[in-house]
Scaffold this active site. Structure first.
Site, PDB file in Angstrom:
ATOM      1  N   GLY A 392     -41.297  32.605 -66.559  1.00  0.00           N
ATOM      2  CA  GLY A 392     -39.769  33.941 -66.213  1.00  0.00           C
ATOM      3  C   GLY A 392     -38.943  32.532 -65.834  1.00  0.00           C
ATOM      4  CG  HIS A 416     -41.884  30.574 -74.916  1.00  0.00           C
ATOM      5  ND1 HIS A 416     -40.455  32.206 -75.470  1.00  0.00           N
ATOM      6  CD2 HIS A 416     -40.568  30.017 -74.732  1.00  0.00           C
ATOM      7  CE1 HIS A 416     -39.162  31.587 -75.074  1.00  0.00           C
ATOM      8  NE2 HIS A 416     -39.421  30.254 -75.185  1.00  0.00           N
ATOM      9  N   GLY A 417     -41.638  32.938 -72.875  1.00  0.00           N
ATOM     10  CA  GLY A 417     -40.254  32.953 -71.816  1.00  0.00           C
ATOM     11  C   GLY A 417     -39.382  34.840 -72.305  1.00  0.00           C
TER      12      GLY A 417
END
Lengths: 493, 143
Positions: A392, A416-417
């Protein structure tokens, strides 16, 4: 012949919900689409996505050889060619390979390391730890590592990846078992990499980079262990446990490999292969062509350099913790949980229409999330599924997830984030790095950054809500949350 | 400053428009913009070392990409922050050719206020054009 463009705002209107947190744009939405474009998002996340996502994911759906669908993950945002969060599986015999489907930062990825330490044991040492990590893991513009490699040694790294590092004392053999591809993908060929790329990367093994790359000390609050059984198997087994997570890639090496091949493919596409696409950033080559195969072999060098980069960083983390606590890293339990790639193209076997087929799977800002029982999942995790590490913003926290059988719908791929919502330019106007550093300190997060400007660009408010992204992957059946981590110390470029 | 930042650059990245009376000045301005992205106080970069650049391409826009990539190369391979000094571009040869003398110094974290590390010069919105009395380049870089 140019294809008529359709605006992202128009394509957004054509999204039809086809399942929980699952939307599709049908192939008749835009001329040239071969397959539907699927976007995973809650209605809120979908609304936050920029128009570019809709334009780009429908462009991806035009690529020759694409199988079933073009996919975009819930953290999707505009990228070069593919959106970040984009994923496409190609028929290797009739399809293309595209650097824009992998990203400039080849094998950018995440690595997670557990410890036996709990927060109370490190609280007094956070500054010492972060300052030491800041010195030992160089970050920022033009950072070069402490590892001095000759040209020949660097070429070996490009072939052997993290295996080279472990063989030379930078890590433990078991680290490799817990790295995607065992830390070295086969088929890498440094002769397909330009001299310029090799020279840009040679001094950079063991460096973090800048932008959204970071190294973080995090803790596990007891209320954030969602799946205690899976967490225990992954080594997360005590409240307020300390872990280390880092995010980085193949540095100037991968960037130059991608640039070289984009520039090589762009002028050849129409002239040589008759491929017409609406965006020059989607430059691609038929996978089976000599040019496509050369890029595949060069790109694998980037994958391996990135595994080596994260392996050396892990070694530095162990050194620093060992020095600060005057204990052996094994005694401190500094074991790797896993290392995942999120910018790659790999040949994988998947089931399509009831048949097993080999596919070239592009993931750009998207993570492989293999289900329980799949052979490429390390033996230790085979019962619970592949660990997935999602980073994050430095303010909000990060996640450990696991792959699930229903991930089959997206060739076992997840987010992925958190994905940016605000531009770097706007973030720098809105936030001040120095103030942000003080605010974070007041909240118990000690940050060391090469640049206050860079820090401001990474403010939490510039990103989507990581909890919402993870919830969307759960709702859609792509992955399941295991643990959420809270940052207490951060090094960024 | 003969350049300005693009307010509408992609969310994760940055871009600039750089200009000059001649194509050489335009390339030099683009080099200055690239340096200013990486160092918040580019005026602090002293002229202690020199390097040279010679790149070719059939396409003027891709020639600029190659040219700027040389600056990224020296930044990564030799940790040098460089400014374009003398630049010469031949527009009537095949391929087009740019040569330049660069000068600058090694990165010094105490004196250079480092900001973003540029990964790559992209093809997105890339253009080099002659407008009335000046040359203008639009460049978006991956950060």
């Amino acid at each position: 012949m140019a294809l008529p463009a359709v605006k992202g705002s128009e394509l957004r209107k054509k999204c039809v919900q086809v399942g929980p947190a699952t939307w599709e744009i049908p192939p008749d939405a835009k001329p040239g689409m071969r397959v539907p474009a699927r976007i995973y998002a809650t209605p809120e996340l979908l609304a936050q996505m920029d128009d570019g996502v809709f334009e780009q994911i429908t462009n991806v759906a035009m690529l020759p050889g694409i199988v079933e669908r073009a996919f975009c993950m819930p953290d999707g945002h505009w990228g070069y060619g593919f959106p970040i969060g984009g994923m496409a599986a190609m028929d290797p015999d009739h399809g293309v390979i595209s650097p824009g489907g992998i990203g400039f930062d080849i094998n950018c990825g995440m690595r997670l390391v557990r410890t036996n330490l709990v927060y109370d044991e490190i609280r007094e040492h956070i500054r010492t730890l972060v300052d030491a990590l800041y010195r030992r893991v160089p970050a920022g513009v033009g950072a070069h590592g402490l590892l001095k490699l000759t040209d020949d040694e660097f070429a070996e790294v490009a072939v052997q990846g993290a295996r080279w590092c472990v063989a030379h004392g930078y890590g433990w053999p078991e680290d490799l078992e817990r790295t995607e591809e065992g830390g070295a993908i086969s088929g890498a060929d440094p002769s397909k990499v330009s001299r310029r790329a090799l020279e840009r990367g040679r001094t950079q093994v063991g460096t973090l980079g800048s932008g959204n790359h970071y190294l973080e000390i995090q803790i596990v609050k007891p209320e954030h262990i969602f799946d205690p059984a899976a967490a225990a198997i992954m080594g997360i087994d005590r409240p307020y446990q300390v872990v280390i997570m880092f995010h980085c890639g193949s540095r100037g090496f991968g960037h130059q490999i991608a640039s070289d091949y984009v520039q090589q493919f762009a002028p050849l596409m129409e002239k040589k292969w008759g491929i017409v696409l609406p965006d020059r950033d989607l430059a691609c080559a038929p996978f089976r062509s000599p040019e496509g195969q050369a890029y595949f072999a060069a790109m694998k060098c980037g994958i391996n350099m990135s595994f080596a980069n994260r392996q050396v960083i892990l070694h530095r983390v162990r050194e620093v913790f060992s020095e600060v606590f005057h204990r052996d890293p094994r005694e401190l339990g500094l074991e790797m949980v896993y290392d995942v790639c999120h910018n790659t193209a790999k040949l994988e076997e998947h089931e399509v229409g009831g048949q097993r087929r080999k596919l070239l799977v592009h993931r750009k800002g998207a993570t492989r999330a293999f289900a329980p029982g799949m052979t490429d999942v390390p033996a230790a995790y085979r019962e619970i599924g592949q660990p997935v590490i999602i980073g994050g913003s430095m303010e909000t926290g990060s996640y450990l997830l696991r792959g699930v059988p229903t991930g089959k719908q997206a060739f076992f791929t997840t987010a992925h984030g958190s994905g940016r919502t605000m531009s770097r330019h706007a973030a720098k106007k809105q936030f001040r790095g120095k103030e942000l550093e003080q605010q974070l300190a007041a909240r118990g997060i000690y940050v060391r950054s090469v640049s206050y400007g860079g820090l401001a660009e990474e403010a939490g408010a510039a990103y989507k809500n990581i909890d919402a992204v993870v919830a969307a992957t759960t709702e859609a059946g792509l992955s399941l949350p295991v643990v959420r981590f809270t940052p207490v110390g951060n090094v960024k470029g | 400053m003969p350049f300005r930042w693009l307010e509408d650059a992609p969310v994760s990245d940055a871009g600039f428009e750089a200009w000059g009376q001649t194509v050489e000045e335009c390339f030099r301005s683009a080099g200055d913009a690239l340096l200013a992205l990486m160092v918040a106080n580019p005026e602090a970069v002293r002229d202690l070392e020199e390097r040279s650049v010679a790149v070719e391409h059939t396409d003027l826009e891709l020639l600029l990409v190659r040219f700027l990539e040389e600056l990224l190369y020296y930044k990564d391979a030799e940790q040098l922050l460089l400014r374009v000094r003398h630049c010469s571009i031949s527009l009537d040869t095949e391929p087009l050719r740019a040569t330049a003398l660069l000068s600058g110094e090694k990165i010094d974290r105490d004196r250079h206020w480092l900001s973003a590390d540029v990964k790559a010069v992209t093809l997105h919105r890339l253009s080099v054009r002659h407008e009335e009395d000046r040359w203008v380049a639009t460049v978006v870089v991956d950060l």
